[in-house]
Design a protein around this motif. Structure first.
Motif, PDB file in Angstrom:
ATOM      1  N   HIS A 117      -3.051   6.467   6.085  1.00  0.00           N
ATOM      2  CA  HIS A 117      -3.658   7.406   7.034  1.00  0.00           C
ATOM      3  C   HIS A 117      -4.005   6.706   8.357  1.00  0.00           C
ATOM      4  CE1 HIS A 117      -6.808   6.046   4.121  1.00  0.00           C
ATOM      5  NE2 HIS A 117      -7.413   5.675   5.242  1.00  0.00           N
ATOM      6  N   TYR A 118      -3.801   5.390   8.425  1.00  0.00           N
ATOM      7  CA  TYR A 118      -3.958   4.664   9.687  1.00  0.00           C
ATOM      8  C   TYR A 118      -2.628   4.515  10.436  1.00  0.00           C
ATOM      9  CZ  TYR A 118      -8.478   3.200   7.746  1.00  0.00           C
ATOM     10  OH  TYR A 118      -9.734   3.175   7.206  1.00  0.00           O
ATOM     11  N   VAL A 119      -1.536   4.931   9.815  1.00  0.00           N
ATOM     12  CA  VAL A 119      -0.200   4.753  10.386  1.00  0.00           C
ATOM     13  C   VAL A 119       0.214   6.008  11.153  1.00  0.00           C
ATOM     14  CG1 VAL A 119       2.237   4.430   9.815  1.00  0.00           C
ATOM     15  CG2 VAL A 119       0.486   3.101   8.614  1.00  0.00           C
ATOM     16  N   GLU A 120       0.608   5.821  12.397  1.00  0.00           N
ATOM     17  CA  GLU A 120       0.953   6.975  13.239  1.00  0.00           C
ATOM     18  C   GLU A 120       2.216   7.676  12.767  1.00  0.00           C
ATOM     19  OE1 GLU A 120       1.585   8.137  17.968  1.00  0.00           O
ATOM     20  OE2 GLU A 120       1.357   6.039  17.368  1.00  0.00           O
ATOM     21  N   SER A 121       3.253   6.920  12.436  1.00  0.00           N
ATOM     22  CA  SER A 121       4.526   7.517  12.048  1.00  0.00           C
ATOM     23  C   SER A 121       4.733   7.377  10.547  1.00  0.00           C
ATOM     24  CB  SER A 121       5.694   6.872  12.811  1.00  0.00           C
ATOM     25  OG  SER A 121       6.916   7.466  12.399  1.00  0.00           O
ATOM     26  N   PHE A 122       4.236   8.343   9.807  1.00  0.00           N
ATOM     27  CA  PHE A 122       4.432   8.353   8.361  1.00  0.00           C
ATOM     28  C   PHE A 122       5.910   8.514   8.030  1.00  0.00           C
ATOM     29  CE2 PHE A 122       4.476  10.737   4.271  1.00  0.00           C
ATOM     30  CZ  PHE A 122       3.917   9.760   3.466  1.00  0.00           C
ATOM     31  N   SER A 142      -1.931   5.862  -2.214  1.00  0.00           N
ATOM     32  CA  SER A 142      -3.136   6.676  -2.084  1.00  0.00           C
ATOM     33  C   SER A 142      -3.542   6.690  -0.624  1.00  0.00           C
ATOM     34  CB  SER A 142      -4.273   6.108  -2.939  1.00  0.00           C
ATOM     35  OG  SER A 142      -4.668   4.828  -2.460  1.00  0.00           O
ATOM     36  N   LEU A 143      -4.155   7.787  -0.215  1.00  0.00           N
ATOM     37  CA  LEU A 143      -4.677   7.898   1.148  1.00  0.00           C
ATOM     38  C   LEU A 143      -5.804   8.915   1.154  1.00  0.00           C
ATOM     39  CD1 LEU A 143      -3.005  10.684   1.664  1.00  0.00           C
ATOM     40  CD2 LEU A 143      -1.316   9.211   2.689  1.00  0.00           C
ATOM     41  N   GLU A 144      -6.479   9.008   2.269  1.00  0.00           N
ATOM     42  CA  GLU A 144      -7.556   9.997   2.371  1.00  0.00           C
ATOM     43  C   GLU A 144      -6.964  11.396   2.336  1.00  0.00           C
ATOM     44  OE1 GLU A 144      -9.963   9.049   5.758  1.00  0.00           O
ATOM     45  OE2 GLU A 144     -10.913   7.360   4.748  1.00  0.00           O
ATOM     46  N   THR A 180     -12.722   8.840  14.310  1.00  0.00           N
ATOM     47  CA  THR A 180     -13.831   8.973  13.378  1.00  0.00           C
ATOM     48  C   THR A 180     -14.652   7.695  13.359  1.00  0.00           C
ATOM     49  OG1 THR A 180     -14.402   9.566  11.086  1.00  0.00           O
ATOM     50  CG2 THR A 180     -12.426   8.223  11.421  1.00  0.00           C
ATOM     51  N   SER A 181     -15.601   7.617  12.436  1.00  0.00           N
ATOM     52  CA  SER A 181     -16.485   6.458  12.354  1.00  0.00           C
ATOM     53  C   SER A 181     -16.491   5.917  10.946  1.00  0.00           C
ATOM     54  CB  SER A 181     -17.903   6.841  12.774  1.00  0.00           C
ATOM     55  OG  SER A 181     -18.781   5.738  12.679  1.00  0.00           O
ATOM     56  N   PHE A 182     -16.430   4.590  10.829  1.00  0.00           N
ATOM     57  CA  PHE A 182     -16.462   3.922   9.532  1.00  0.00           C
ATOM     58  C   PHE A 182     -17.237   2.629   9.700  1.00  0.00           C
ATOM     59  CE2 PHE A 182     -14.011   1.157   6.375  1.00  0.00           C
ATOM     60  CZ  PHE A 182     -14.764   1.584   5.290  1.00  0.00           C
ATOM     61  N   LEU A 183     -18.281   2.470   8.903  1.00  0.00           N
ATOM     62  CA  LEU A 183     -19.150   1.295   8.984  1.00  0.00           C
ATOM     63  C   LEU A 183     -19.693   1.107  10.403  1.00  0.00           C
ATOM     64  CD1 LEU A 183     -17.140  -1.243   6.780  1.00  0.00           C
ATOM     65  CD2 LEU A 183     -19.080   0.200   6.111  1.00  0.00           C
ATOM     66  N   GLY A 184     -20.021   2.228  11.045  1.00  0.00           N
ATOM     67  CA  GLY A 184     -20.621   2.189  12.367  1.00  0.00           C
ATOM     68  C   GLY A 184     -19.671   1.859  13.496  1.00  0.00           C
ATOM     69  N   ASN A 185     -18.361   1.864  13.214  1.00  0.00           N
ATOM     70  CA  ASN A 185     -17.367   1.569  14.241  1.00  0.00           C
ATOM     71  C   ASN A 185     -16.432   2.751  14.439  1.00  0.00           C
ATOM     72  OD1 ASN A 185     -16.993  -1.705  14.964  1.00  0.00           O
ATOM     73  ND2 ASN A 185     -18.208  -1.256  13.148  1.00  0.00           N
ATOM     74  N   ASP A 186     -15.926   2.907  15.651  1.00  0.00           N
ATOM     75  CA  ASP A 186     -14.918   3.926  15.924  1.00  0.00           C
ATOM     76  C   ASP A 186     -13.602   3.505  15.289  1.00  0.00           C
ATOM     77  OD1 ASP A 186     -16.733   5.398  17.417  1.00  0.00           O
ATOM     78  OD2 ASP A 186     -16.167   4.443  19.304  1.00  0.00           O
ATOM     79  N   VAL A 187     -13.010   4.412  14.543  1.00  0.00           N
ATOM     80  CA  VAL A 187     -11.763   4.136  13.836  1.00  0.00           C
ATOM     81  C   VAL A 187     -10.797   5.285  14.072  1.00  0.00           C
ATOM     82  CG1 VAL A 187     -10.703   3.744  11.573  1.00  0.00           C
ATOM     83  CG2 VAL A 187     -12.959   2.806  12.063  1.00  0.00           C
ATOM     84  N   MET A 188      -9.534   4.960  14.297  1.00  0.00           N
ATOM     85  CA  MET A 188      -8.500   5.962  14.511  1.00  0.00           C
ATOM     86  C   MET A 188      -7.755   6.216  13.199  1.00  0.00           C
ATOM     87  SD  MET A 188      -9.056   6.468  17.651  1.00  0.00           S
ATOM     88  CE  MET A 188      -9.694   5.663  19.134  1.00  0.00           C
ATOM     89  N   LYS A 189      -7.676   7.478  12.815  1.00  0.00           N
ATOM     90  CA  LYS A 189      -6.907   7.872  11.636  1.00  0.00           C
ATOM     91  C   LYS A 189      -5.980   9.017  12.029  1.00  0.00           C
ATOM     92  CE  LYS A 189     -10.763   6.786   8.515  1.00  0.00           C
ATOM     93  NZ  LYS A 189     -11.687   7.312   7.482  1.00  0.00           N
ATOM     94  N   TYR A 190      -5.016   9.284  11.162  1.00  0.00           N
ATOM     95  CA  TYR A 190      -4.064  10.359  11.431  1.00  0.00           C
ATOM     96  C   TYR A 190      -4.137  11.395  10.316  1.00  0.00           C
ATOM     97  CZ  TYR A 190      -2.333   7.392  15.110  1.00  0.00           C
ATOM     98  OH  TYR A 190      -2.248   6.637  16.252  1.00  0.00           O
ATOM     99  N   HIS A 191      -4.368  12.634  10.731  1.00  0.00           N
ATOM    100  CA  HIS A 191      -4.447  13.736   9.778  1.00  0.00           C
ATOM    101  C   HIS A 191      -3.085  14.399   9.635  1.00  0.00           C
ATOM    102  CE1 HIS A 191      -5.577  17.436   7.802  1.00  0.00           C
ATOM    103  NE2 HIS A 191      -5.052  18.122   8.799  1.00  0.00           N
TER     104      HIS A 191
END
Length: 245
Positions: A117-122, A142-144, A180-191
């Motif tokens: 889910h962190y990869v732009e081009s699945f 597995s992924l979110e 989004t946010s994870f452990l108080g940091n900005d994180v980029m994910k792909y839905h």
């Protein structure tokens, strides 16, 4: 976008304190179901995309895989993996998932845990995996869950007393980047939608063998605070697919 939050010292320190970072697979709520989806690993050549601390790599060797390659973008992750590994048949490579470039049919099994889910081009990643797998090779990942990633907030809806009311889902069909946010940091994910994940595999030539939306084990439900709320919505999606001969 190729993220590497884990080489940020403060972020990595927080990540290293998470239960699954300390105790490994036994502390991963989804592991009991992911393990059941894995094929026979004895004698197999295994690749782990986004290997982190190398938990799945070492498990594969425990199951007598002939060789294991773990790939991760983070030097911190791989340094920790190497510290925990004493096995010449496990090789770790620092590389983004998007940049992997192995020979055709080099592996029999490809695993990826909570990384895609962190990869732009699945689509591109799936095509690469298909090419690097041997005939009838297996891709398990597995992924979110899309229900979890649809909204960038990734949080429950609470009442005015702070009690959980429900998990909100909105903009489900609007695929793409989520900040989004994870452990108080900005994180980029792909839905992406569940249909996109499955249809991308089918178009690449895979046959989907099993799908799971894992629930916590009975042990975790009885021993881990707040775990019963994980029965109210899916947090992970897991798919096992096989390359057609």
């Amino acid at each position: 976008m190729k993220q590497n939050k884990y080489d940020n010292a403060a972020f990595f320190e927080q990540y290293s304190m998470m239960p699954r970072s300390i105790s490994g697979l036994s502390a991963a709520g989804e592991w009991h179901e992911l393990k059941a989806m894995l094929p026979e690993l004895k004698g197999k050549r295994v690749l782990d995309l986004g290997c982190g601390f190398g938990w799945h790599c070492r498990y594969a060797r425990d199951q007598q895989a002939s060789s294991v390659t773990g790939v991760d973008i983070s030097a911190n992750m791989l340094n920790k993996a190497r510290e925990m590994t004493d096995d010449p048949q496990i090789k770790y490579l620092q590389q983004a998932i998007e940049d992997v470039d192995f020979e055709n049919e080099q592996f029999d099994v490809v695993i990826s845990s909570l990384a895609l889910h962190y990869v732009e081009s699945f689509d591109e990643t799936v095509q690469k995996v298909y090419a690097m797998l041997s005939a009838e090779g297996t891709f398990i990942f597995s992924l979110e869950h899309p229900v979890f990633t649809a909204l960038a907030a990734q949080d429950w809806h609470y009442d005015d007393k702070g009690e959980i009311m429900h998990w909100p889902v909105d903009h489900y069909h609007a695929e793409g980047l989520r900040e989004t946010s994870f452990l108080g940091n900005d994180v980029m994910k792909y839905h992406r939608t569940a249909a996109t994940y499955m249809n991308t595999l089918i178009r690449a030539g895979f046959e989907i063998k099993q799908i799971a939306e894992p629930k916590p084990s009975e042990e975790m439900l009885s021993t881990t605070a707040g775990m019963k709320d994980e029965l109210r919505r899916p947090i992970f999606l897991m798919i096992a697919a096989q390359k057609r001969r």
